[in-house]
Scaffold this active site. Sequence first.
Site, PDB file in Angstrom:
ATOM      1  N   GLY A   1     -71.233  31.521  15.813  1.00 19.65           N
ATOM      2  CA  GLY A   1     -70.913  31.128  17.193  1.00 19.65           C
ATOM      3  C   GLY A   1     -70.995  32.314  18.127  1.00 19.65           C
ATOM      4  O   GLY A   1     -70.185  32.476  19.044  1.00 19.65           O
TER       5      GLY A   1
ATOM      6  N   MET B   1     -65.372  33.779  22.087  1.00 19.48           N
ATOM      7  CA  MET B   1     -64.881  34.667  21.041  1.00 19.48           C
ATOM      8  C   MET B   1     -66.029  35.375  20.332  1.00 19.48           C
ATOM      9  O   MET B   1     -65.911  36.543  19.949  1.00 19.48           O
ATOM     10  CB  MET B   1     -64.033  33.877  20.036  1.00 19.48           C
ATOM     11  CG  MET B   1     -62.624  33.596  20.506  1.00 19.48           C
ATOM     12  SD  MET B   1     -61.727  35.094  20.988  1.00 19.48           S
ATOM     13  CE  MET B   1     -61.773  36.041  19.487  1.00 19.48           C
TER      14      MET B   1
ATOM     15  N   THR C   1     -59.835  26.308  15.642  1.00 19.31           N
ATOM     16  CA  THR C   1     -58.663  25.423  15.671  1.00 19.31           C
ATOM     17  C   THR C   1     -59.131  23.967  15.758  1.00 19.31           C
ATOM     18  O   THR C   1     -60.329  23.690  15.798  1.00 19.31           O
ATOM     19  CB  THR C   1     -57.747  25.764  16.865  1.00 19.31           C
ATOM     20  OG1 THR C   1     -58.517  25.623  18.069  1.00 19.31           O
ATOM     21  CG2 THR C   1     -57.201  27.182  16.750  1.00 19.31           C
TER      22      THR C   1
ATOM     23  N   ALA D   1     -56.079  31.460  10.640  1.00 17.28           N
ATOM     24  CA  ALA D   1     -54.897  31.400  11.507  1.00 17.28           C
ATOM     25  C   ALA D   1     -55.304  30.823  12.855  1.00 17.28           C
ATOM     26  O   ALA D   1     -56.373  31.156  13.383  1.00 17.28           O
ATOM     27  CB  ALA D   1     -54.293  32.788  11.704  1.00 17.28           C
TER      28      ALA D   1
ATOM     29  N   ASN E   1     -53.998  31.585  15.463  1.00 17.57           N
ATOM     30  CA  ASN E   1     -53.903  32.688  16.428  1.00 17.57           C
ATOM     31  C   ASN E   1     -53.880  33.982  15.628  1.00 17.57           C
ATOM     32  O   ASN E   1     -53.071  34.146  14.732  1.00 17.57           O
ATOM     33  CB  ASN E   1     -52.651  32.565  17.291  1.00 17.57           C
ATOM     34  CG  ASN E   1     -52.702  33.497  18.487  1.00 17.57           C
ATOM     35  OD1 ASN E   1     -52.879  34.705  18.323  1.00 17.57           O
ATOM     36  ND2 ASN E   1     -52.561  32.962  19.688  1.00 17.57           N
ATOM     37  N   MET E   2     -54.805  34.883  15.953  1.00 21.96           N
ATOM     38  CA  MET E   2     -54.968  36.115  15.164  1.00 21.96           C
ATOM     39  C   MET E   2     -54.228  37.293  15.791  1.00 21.96           C
ATOM     40  O   MET E   2     -54.364  38.414  15.315  1.00 21.96           O
ATOM     41  CB  MET E   2     -56.458  36.474  15.073  1.00 21.96           C
ATOM     42  CG  MET E   2     -57.314  35.421  14.430  1.00 21.96           C
ATOM     43  SD  MET E   2     -57.510  35.768  12.690  1.00 21.96           S
ATOM     44  CE  MET E   2     -58.266  34.265  12.101  1.00 21.96           C
TER      45      MET E   2
ATOM     46  N   HIS F   1     -53.971  26.671  28.473  1.00 22.66           N
ATOM     47  CA  HIS F   1     -55.263  27.289  28.156  1.00 22.66           C
ATOM     48  C   HIS F   1     -56.283  26.944  29.239  1.00 22.66           C
ATOM     49  O   HIS F   1     -56.088  26.037  30.039  1.00 22.66           O
ATOM     50  CB  HIS F   1     -55.785  26.802  26.802  1.00 22.66           C
ATOM     51  CG  HIS F   1     -55.085  27.422  25.624  1.00 22.66           C
ATOM     52  ND1 HIS F   1     -53.944  26.887  25.079  1.00 22.66           N
ATOM     53  CD2 HIS F   1     -55.354  28.539  24.906  1.00 22.66           C
ATOM     54  CE1 HIS F   1     -53.540  27.634  24.070  1.00 22.66           C
ATOM     55  NE2 HIS F   1     -54.363  28.645  23.939  1.00 22.66           N
TER      56      HIS F   1
ATOM     57  N   LYS G   1     -61.129  24.391  26.904  1.00 21.08           N
ATOM     58  CA  LYS G   1     -60.565  24.186  25.563  1.00 21.08           C
ATOM     59  C   LYS G   1     -60.628  22.701  25.188  1.00 21.08           C
ATOM     60  O   LYS G   1     -60.252  21.843  25.975  1.00 21.08           O
ATOM     61  CB  LYS G   1     -59.128  24.719  25.483  1.00 21.08           C
ATOM     62  CG  LYS G   1     -58.560  24.624  24.068  1.00 21.08           C
ATOM     63  CD  LYS G   1     -57.369  25.547  23.856  1.00 21.08           C
ATOM     64  CE  LYS G   1     -56.806  25.449  22.452  1.00 21.08           C
ATOM     65  NZ  LYS G   1     -57.756  25.857  21.396  1.00 21.08           N
TER      66      LYS G   1
ATOM     67  N   THR H   1     -52.181  27.645  18.089  1.00 20.65           N
ATOM     68  CA  THR H   1     -50.973  28.480  18.209  1.00 20.65           C
ATOM     69  C   THR H   1     -49.730  27.616  18.328  1.00 20.65           C
ATOM     70  O   THR H   1     -48.698  27.886  17.687  1.00 20.65           O
ATOM     71  CB  THR H   1     -51.077  29.367  19.469  1.00 20.65           C
ATOM     72  OG1 THR H   1     -52.353  29.988  19.486  1.00 20.65           O
ATOM     73  CG2 THR H   1     -49.975  30.396  19.502  1.00 20.65           C
TER      74      THR H   1
HETATM   75  N1  LIG Z   1     -57.419  31.859  16.047  1.00 21.60           N
HETATM   76  C1  LIG Z   1     -57.480  32.510  17.200  1.00 21.60           C
HETATM   77  O1  LIG Z   1     -56.884  33.582  17.392  1.00 21.60           O
HETATM   78  C2  LIG Z   1     -58.351  31.941  18.290  1.00 21.60           C
HETATM   79  C3  LIG Z   1     -58.532  32.617  19.494  1.00 21.60           C
HETATM   80  C4  LIG Z   1     -59.425  32.101  20.426  1.00 21.60           C
HETATM   81  C5  LIG Z   1     -60.113  30.929  20.139  1.00 21.60           C
HETATM   82  N2  LIG Z   1     -59.888  30.292  18.967  1.00 21.60           N
HETATM   83  C6  LIG Z   1     -60.635  29.098  18.589  1.00 21.60           C
HETATM   84  O2  LIG Z   1     -61.976  29.490  18.291  1.00 21.60           O
HETATM   85  C7  LIG Z   1     -62.861  28.408  18.567  1.00 21.60           C
HETATM   86  C8  LIG Z   1     -63.965  28.881  19.498  1.00 21.60           C
HETATM   87  O3  LIG Z   1     -63.408  29.244  20.735  1.00 21.60           O
HETATM   88  P1  LIG Z   1     -64.335  29.781  21.932  1.00 21.60           P
HETATM   89  O4  LIG Z   1     -63.467  29.834  23.148  1.00 21.60           O
HETATM   90  O5  LIG Z   1     -65.064  30.999  21.495  1.00 21.60           O
HETATM   91  O6  LIG Z   1     -65.358  28.548  22.061  1.00 21.60           O
HETATM   92  P2  LIG Z   1     -66.846  28.544  22.615  1.00 21.60           P
HETATM   93  O7  LIG Z   1     -67.173  27.109  22.868  1.00 21.60           O
HETATM   94  O8  LIG Z   1     -66.997  29.531  23.716  1.00 21.60           O
HETATM   95  O9  LIG Z   1     -67.710  29.065  21.357  1.00 21.60           O
HETATM   96  C9  LIG Z   1     -67.969  28.320  20.211  1.00 21.60           C
HETATM   97  C10 LIG Z   1     -69.340  28.740  19.705  1.00 21.60           C
HETATM   98  O10 LIG Z   1     -69.572  28.120  18.436  1.00 21.60           O
HETATM   99  C11 LIG Z   1     -70.930  27.727  18.407  1.00 21.60           C
HETATM  100  N3  LIG Z   1     -71.152  26.705  17.377  1.00 21.60           N
HETATM  101  C12 LIG Z   1     -70.745  25.411  17.384  1.00 21.60           C
HETATM  102  N4  LIG Z   1     -71.213  24.787  16.278  1.00 21.60           N
HETATM  103  C13 LIG Z   1     -71.919  25.710  15.579  1.00 21.60           C
HETATM  104  C14 LIG Z   1     -72.680  25.679  14.354  1.00 21.60           C
HETATM  105  N5  LIG Z   1     -72.801  24.562  13.637  1.00 21.60           N
HETATM  106  N6  LIG Z   1     -73.267  26.816  13.941  1.00 21.60           N
HETATM  107  C15 LIG Z   1     -73.151  27.971  14.638  1.00 21.60           C
HETATM  108  N7  LIG Z   1     -72.472  28.061  15.829  1.00 21.60           N
HETATM  109  C16 LIG Z   1     -71.875  26.936  16.271  1.00 21.60           C
HETATM  110  C17 LIG Z   1     -71.211  27.211  19.832  1.00 21.60           C
HETATM  111  O11 LIG Z   1     -72.591  27.120  20.114  1.00 21.60           O
HETATM  112  C18 LIG Z   1     -70.483  28.273  20.650  1.00 21.60           C
HETATM  113  O12 LIG Z   1     -71.326  29.381  20.908  1.00 21.60           O
HETATM  114  C19 LIG Z   1     -61.982  27.283  19.116  1.00 21.60           C
HETATM  115  O13 LIG Z   1     -61.624  26.418  18.057  1.00 21.60           O
HETATM  116  C20 LIG Z   1     -60.761  28.026  19.629  1.00 21.60           C
HETATM  117  O14 LIG Z   1     -59.611  27.240  19.696  1.00 21.60           O
HETATM  118  C21 LIG Z   1     -59.023  30.759  18.047  1.00 21.60           C
HETATM  119  O1  LIG Z   2     -59.193  29.756  23.861  1.00 20.03           O
HETATM  120  C1  LIG Z   2     -58.804  29.129  22.867  1.00 20.03           C
HETATM  121  O2  LIG Z   2     -59.353  28.051  22.518  1.00 20.03           O
HETATM  122  C2  LIG Z   2     -57.671  29.629  22.072  1.00 20.03           C
HETATM  123  N1  LIG Z   2     -57.415  29.023  20.961  1.00 20.03           N
HETATM  124  C3  LIG Z   2     -56.375  29.349  20.038  1.00 20.03           C
HETATM  125  C4  LIG Z   2     -55.398  28.202  19.936  1.00 20.03           C
HETATM  126  O3  LIG Z   2     -55.841  27.036  19.869  1.00 20.03           O
HETATM  127  O4  LIG Z   2     -54.194  28.450  19.899  1.00 20.03           O
HETATM  128  C5  LIG Z   2     -55.723  30.679  20.337  1.00 20.03           C
HETATM  129  C6  LIG Z   2     -55.583  30.952  21.798  1.00 20.03           C
HETATM  130  C7  LIG Z   2     -56.920  30.817  22.521  1.00 20.03           C
END
Ligand SMILES: NC(=O)c1ccc[n+]([C@@H]2O[C@H](COP(=O)([O-])OP(=O)(O)OC[C@H]3O[C@@H](n4cnc5c(N)ncnc54)[C@H](O)[C@@H]3O)[C@@H](O)[C@H]2O)c1
Ligand SMILES: O=C(O)C1=N[C@H](C(=O)O)CCC1
Length: 272
Positions: A14, A19, A106, A128, A130-131, A161, A165, A172
């Site tokens: 992605g 991210m 998530t 996780a 949230n990292m 958010h 989203k 989180t």
């Molecule tokens: N755990 C954490 O700390 C944390 C922090 C931020 C975001 N997140 C989560 O991370 C995820 C992504 O968030 P984001 O804001 O970067 O989203 P985003 O939509 O900006 O990015 C997601 C990316 O994944 C790509 N993607 C989708 N399906 C795919 C596939 N089959 N193969 C390859 N790439 C693929 C999309 O094209 C896109 O570029 C969400 O689920 C979000 O909630 C988690």
């Molecule tokens: O931007 C997002 O999407 C985020 N996803 C995580 C969540 O679902 O808690 C962490 C915070 C940002």
Amino acid sequence: MSDTNDTPGIVVTGTSGRMGQMLVRLILASDRARLVGAVERPGHAWIGRDLGEAMGGAPVGVTVTDDALAAFARAQAVIDFTAPAATVEFAALAAQARAVHVIGTTGLEAEHLAKIKAASRHAVIVRAGNMSLGVNLLTRITRQVAQALDADWDIEIVEAHHRMKVDAPSGTALMLGEAAAEGRGIALADHRDSGRDGITGARERGDIGFSAIRGGDVVGEHDVIFAADGERIVLRHIATDRAIFARGALRAALWGQDQKPGEYDMIDVLGL
Ligand SMILES: NC(=O)c1ccc[n+]([C@@H]2O[C@H](COP(=O)([O-])OP(=O)(O)OC[C@H]3O[C@@H](n4cnc5c(N)ncnc54)[C@H](O)[C@@H]3O)[C@@H](O)[C@H]2O)c1
Ligand SMILES: O=C(O)C1=N[C@H](C(=O)O)CCC1
């Protein structure tokens, strides 16, 4: 990018996402890891392009691909912030390649979690919602406060958010809810109250409530509210920069190099 040093090689999936780009910048600037691959979904405009150029900068010598297995085979770790269906597929492929799989995605449901668990029999998975250090510490504090208070204290989790989203409650919020439930000695699944709308009736004693705000460019804000008659405790985390999640994910990828196959979380990584 250097292929000659022995720091772990990392693939980011992605890569064009919010991210994904944050992770690419962090890894390229790190002397503890190398970027060895960039994966995007089939049909994405970046496929076949140099990643650095696609991001609007200088070439970095990594071509964006949709062939995840070929990319994972060259890596020691995969950092994955994508979408549930993609993450389940990547878990099987990362296990096949014996690469550490760091999952930030998530919105994962029971069927996804079961497949991730199965993959963790063969490889290290760190997952996780949230990292960040701050949120993971907050889960510990939440558990402790919930343990000290009885059900006269209503627990509500409020999160905000950005407008893009797609899942709610946030990962989180669910982590915080699980921590509160654990502290109280109950199962979150039996006491979760999300999506109130209309004539809902009075609040059920002992429930844990969730509310989600979506708007603008909010990176992530979470309140855990303990509300009793005459007083309220509010525990709050505010994220202002996605770098906190990327740093945690890279730390997990490095930590995972020394672990046995299994499913881990950031509490394990951070030793909290
Ligand atoms: N755990 C954490 O700390 C944390 C922090 C931020 C975001 N997140 C989560 O991370 C995820 C992504 O968030 P984001 O804001 O970067 O989203 P985003 O939509 O900006 O990015 C997601 C990316 O994944 C790509 N993607 C989708 N399906 C795919 C596939 N089959 N193969 C390859 N790439 C693929 C999309 O094209 C896109 O570029 C969400 O689920 C979000 O909630 C988690
Ligand atoms: O931007 C997002 O999407 C985020 N996803 C995580 C969540 O679902 O808690 C962490 C915070 C940002």
